[in-house]
Write an enzyme that holds these catalytic residues in place. Structure first.
Site, PDB file in Angstrom:
ATOM      1  N   LYS A 112      47.502  37.771  45.125  1.00 38.79           N
ATOM      2  CA  LYS A 112      48.608  37.553  44.184  1.00 38.79           C
ATOM      3  C   LYS A 112      49.819  36.918  44.852  1.00 38.79           C
ATOM      4  O   LYS A 112      50.540  36.153  44.220  1.00 38.79           O
ATOM      5  CB  LYS A 112      48.999  38.868  43.494  1.00 38.79           C
ATOM      6  CG  LYS A 112      47.973  39.323  42.472  1.00 38.79           C
ATOM      7  CD  LYS A 112      48.544  40.352  41.523  1.00 38.79           C
ATOM      8  CE  LYS A 112      47.505  40.756  40.482  1.00 38.79           C
ATOM      9  NZ  LYS A 112      47.927  41.863  39.638  1.00 38.79           N
ATOM     10  N   LYS A 195      36.242  35.897  39.570  1.00 40.61           N
ATOM     11  CA  LYS A 195      36.303  37.016  38.627  1.00 40.61           C
ATOM     12  C   LYS A 195      36.917  36.550  37.303  1.00 40.61           C
ATOM     13  O   LYS A 195      37.846  35.739  37.313  1.00 40.61           O
ATOM     14  CB  LYS A 195      37.191  38.093  39.263  1.00 40.61           C
ATOM     15  CG  LYS A 195      37.161  39.433  38.597  1.00 40.61           C
ATOM     16  CD  LYS A 195      38.238  40.346  39.182  1.00 40.61           C
ATOM     17  CE  LYS A 195      39.565  40.109  38.539  1.00 40.61           C
ATOM     18  NZ  LYS A 195      40.375  41.275  38.220  1.00 40.61           N
ATOM     19  N   LYS A 198      42.769  37.709  33.504  1.00 41.38           N
ATOM     20  CA  LYS A 198      43.821  37.313  32.552  1.00 41.38           C
ATOM     21  C   LYS A 198      44.617  36.143  33.096  1.00 41.38           C
ATOM     22  O   LYS A 198      45.206  35.379  32.340  1.00 41.38           O
ATOM     23  CB  LYS A 198      44.788  38.476  32.337  1.00 41.38           C
ATOM     24  CG  LYS A 198      44.213  39.648  31.592  1.00 41.38           C
ATOM     25  CD  LYS A 198      45.331  40.668  31.380  1.00 41.38           C
ATOM     26  CE  LYS A 198      44.823  42.080  31.368  1.00 41.38           C
ATOM     27  NZ  LYS A 198      45.664  43.005  32.097  1.00 41.38           N
TER      28      LYS A 198
HETATM   29  P1  ADP Z   1      43.039  41.228  35.237  1.00 41.48           P
HETATM   30  O1  ADP Z   1      42.450  41.109  36.617  1.00 41.48           O
HETATM   31  O2  ADP Z   1      42.281  40.460  34.235  1.00 41.48           O
HETATM   32  O3  ADP Z   1      44.521  40.981  35.205  1.00 41.48           O
HETATM   33  P2  ADP Z   1      43.610  44.051  35.233  1.00 41.48           P
HETATM   34  O4  ADP Z   1      43.969  43.928  36.667  1.00 41.48           O
HETATM   35  O5  ADP Z   1      44.691  44.380  34.284  1.00 41.48           O
HETATM   36  O6  ADP Z   1      42.859  42.729  34.800  1.00 41.48           O
HETATM   37  O7  ADP Z   1      42.433  45.096  35.109  1.00 41.48           O
HETATM   38  C1  ADP Z   1      42.340  46.159  34.188  1.00 41.48           C
HETATM   39  C2  ADP Z   1      41.006  46.869  34.342  1.00 41.48           C
HETATM   40  O8  ADP Z   1      39.942  45.962  34.056  1.00 41.48           O
HETATM   41  C3  ADP Z   1      40.736  47.404  35.750  1.00 41.48           C
HETATM   42  O9  ADP Z   1      40.007  48.614  35.665  1.00 41.48           O
HETATM   43  C4  ADP Z   1      39.887  46.337  36.368  1.00 41.48           C
HETATM   44  O10 ADP Z   1      39.066  46.828  37.409  1.00 41.48           O
HETATM   45  C5  ADP Z   1      39.062  45.892  35.170  1.00 41.48           C
HETATM   46  N1  ADP Z   1      38.658  44.491  35.307  1.00 41.48           N
HETATM   47  C6  ADP Z   1      39.493  43.419  35.379  1.00 41.48           C
HETATM   48  N2  ADP Z   1      38.804  42.277  35.472  1.00 41.48           N
HETATM   49  C7  ADP Z   1      37.485  42.648  35.462  1.00 41.48           C
HETATM   50  C8  ADP Z   1      36.253  41.908  35.542  1.00 41.48           C
HETATM   51  N3  ADP Z   1      36.254  40.599  35.624  1.00 41.48           N
HETATM   52  N4  ADP Z   1      35.101  42.594  35.496  1.00 41.48           N
HETATM   53  C9  ADP Z   1      35.086  43.941  35.394  1.00 41.48           C
HETATM   54  N5  ADP Z   1      36.205  44.700  35.323  1.00 41.48           N
HETATM   55  C10 ADP Z   1      37.389  44.067  35.354  1.00 41.48           C
END
Ligand code: ADP
Ligand code: TRP
Length: 332
Positions: A112, A195, A198
């Site tokens: 990040k 991955k 968002k």
């Molecule tokens: P992002 O990475 O999309 O910003 P967050 O960090 O807010 O998402 O993650 C919220 C939850 O969703 C956490 O438990 C995270 O481990 C899970 N998560 C986020 N992206 C994924 C993914 N691509 N596959 C599986 N779980 C995910």
């Protein structure tokens, strides 16, 4: 009895990675355990203030999303992190026994902060300590998250152990990560090495729970695949990250195993498989988006859920904060 805690940052629309990797698993705990689900709005500030109106809106939307995905506020406490002062109180205390060396290892910070580390905020650096506080404050036994959060959970366990050693008693429960299912790491639809996130600049990299029928279909049709047919064994997916990703998403949506999906589609082309996937997404995701709209339209409902959730969360967390203050000799 198990106590389950998890949270998501209110930083934009939820995608199927968040849903399949995290929220869908949360729902299954509600009948057998005590469950607390937090909207981690203080964490969301670590990438900058979004603006007051947007912040408020994002928190309410996330609550609606939790509920639409099957979190029942009668069974689970749903609350905003900023409604519970204990998170910041405990975070400071834990920060004072967390060595910099531990934080320097966190890969999420490195990702990040990017190249310009000097400009990254203290908040972003301390993010994992606040997350440890979120968990330890409730003496959570299990934390269901996607695979990307494993390192943060290991740090939370290390911090709990360090605190216990420091005060000379097993005060904090050492929380267990719960990273399960066939979709613990859903990948981008544009690149099987990244991955689904968002923050990916391409909208086509992810399916949102709020996408409509046509958008879902378009995104799946455009999803990257390879030119080989679908294999008949799980091993046949090795070195085919995009193919593996789509099959895993399908298995997770259908609540089956990868092998079951392969048994049905082995030898077929991806265009046929994608059509089936679009139909499965329509039947599983569209109702969630619709439900979210209904929940948000019921004006005071979300606020009441947050109020009730905060009351319960404050009850539990203030006890922990008081005990911690006492253990280390702070004035209560
Ligand atoms: P992002 O990475 O999309 O910003 P967050 O960090 O807010 O998402 O993650 C919220 C939850 O969703 C956490 O438990 C995270 O481990 C899970 N998560 C986020 N992206 C994924 C993914 N691509 N596959 C599986 N779980 C995910
Ligand atoms: N760091 C988590 C994420 O990015 C969100 C989070 C904050 C969390 N506090 C938590 C998850 C406590 C589980 C438990 O997804």
């Amino acid at each position: 009895m198990k106590r389950i805690l998890s949270g998501i940052q209110p930083t934009g629309a939820i995608h199927i990675g968040n849903y399949l990797g995290a929220i869908k698993n949360w729902v299954t705990f509600q009948t057998q355990s005590e469950t607390l689900f937090c909207v981690v709005d203080l964490h969301a500030l670590t990438t900058g203030y979004p603006g007051a109106a947007e912040m408020q809106n994002n928190v309410r939307t996330m609550v609606a999303c939790y509920i639409a995905c099957g979190i029942d506020p009668k069974k689970s406490s749903v609350f905003a992190q900023s409604d519970v002062p204990g998170h910041c109180q405990l975070s400071w205390i834990l920060g004072c026994i967390t060595p910099l060396g531990w934080l320097n290892r966190m890969t999420q910070f490195k990702d990040k902060a990017g190249k310009n580390k000097e400009n990254a905020s203290l908040g972003l650096y301390g993010y994992p300590v606040l997350m440890a506080a979120d968990i330890l404050l409730y003496q959570a036994t299990h934390v269901p998250v996607g695979a990307d959060q494993k390192q943060h959970l290991e740090l939370a366990r290390d911090i709990a152990t360090a605190f216990n050693r420091e005060v000379g008693e097993d005060f904090f429960i050492i929380p267990e990560p719960f990273i399960q299912g066939v979709a613990t790491r859903v990948m981008s639809l544009r690149d099987g090495a990244d991955k689904m996130s968002k923050s990916d600049p391409s909208d086509y990299s992810r399916i949102l729970l709020t996408d409509d029928m046509d958008v879902i279909a378009q995104k799946i049709r455009k999803a990257k695949t390879d030119s080989e047919p679908i294999p008949d064994t799980v091993e046949g997916l090795a070195d085919r990250p995009e193919a593996q990703n789509l099959i895993q998403i399908m298995a997770s949506l259908e609540e089956t195993e990868v092998a079951d999906v392969l048994a049905r589609y082995a030898g077929e082309s991806f265009s046929l498989f994608k059509q089936a996937m679009i139909e499965t997404l329509h039947s599983t995701i569209l109702p969630i988006g619709q439900k979210m709209q209904e929940i948000l339209a019921a004006k005071d409902y979300v606020d009441q859920v947050l109020k009730d959730g905060a009351e319960r969360a404050n009850d539990i967390s203030q006890k922990t904060v008081q005990q911690v203050y006492q253990l280390i000799g702070l004035r209560k």
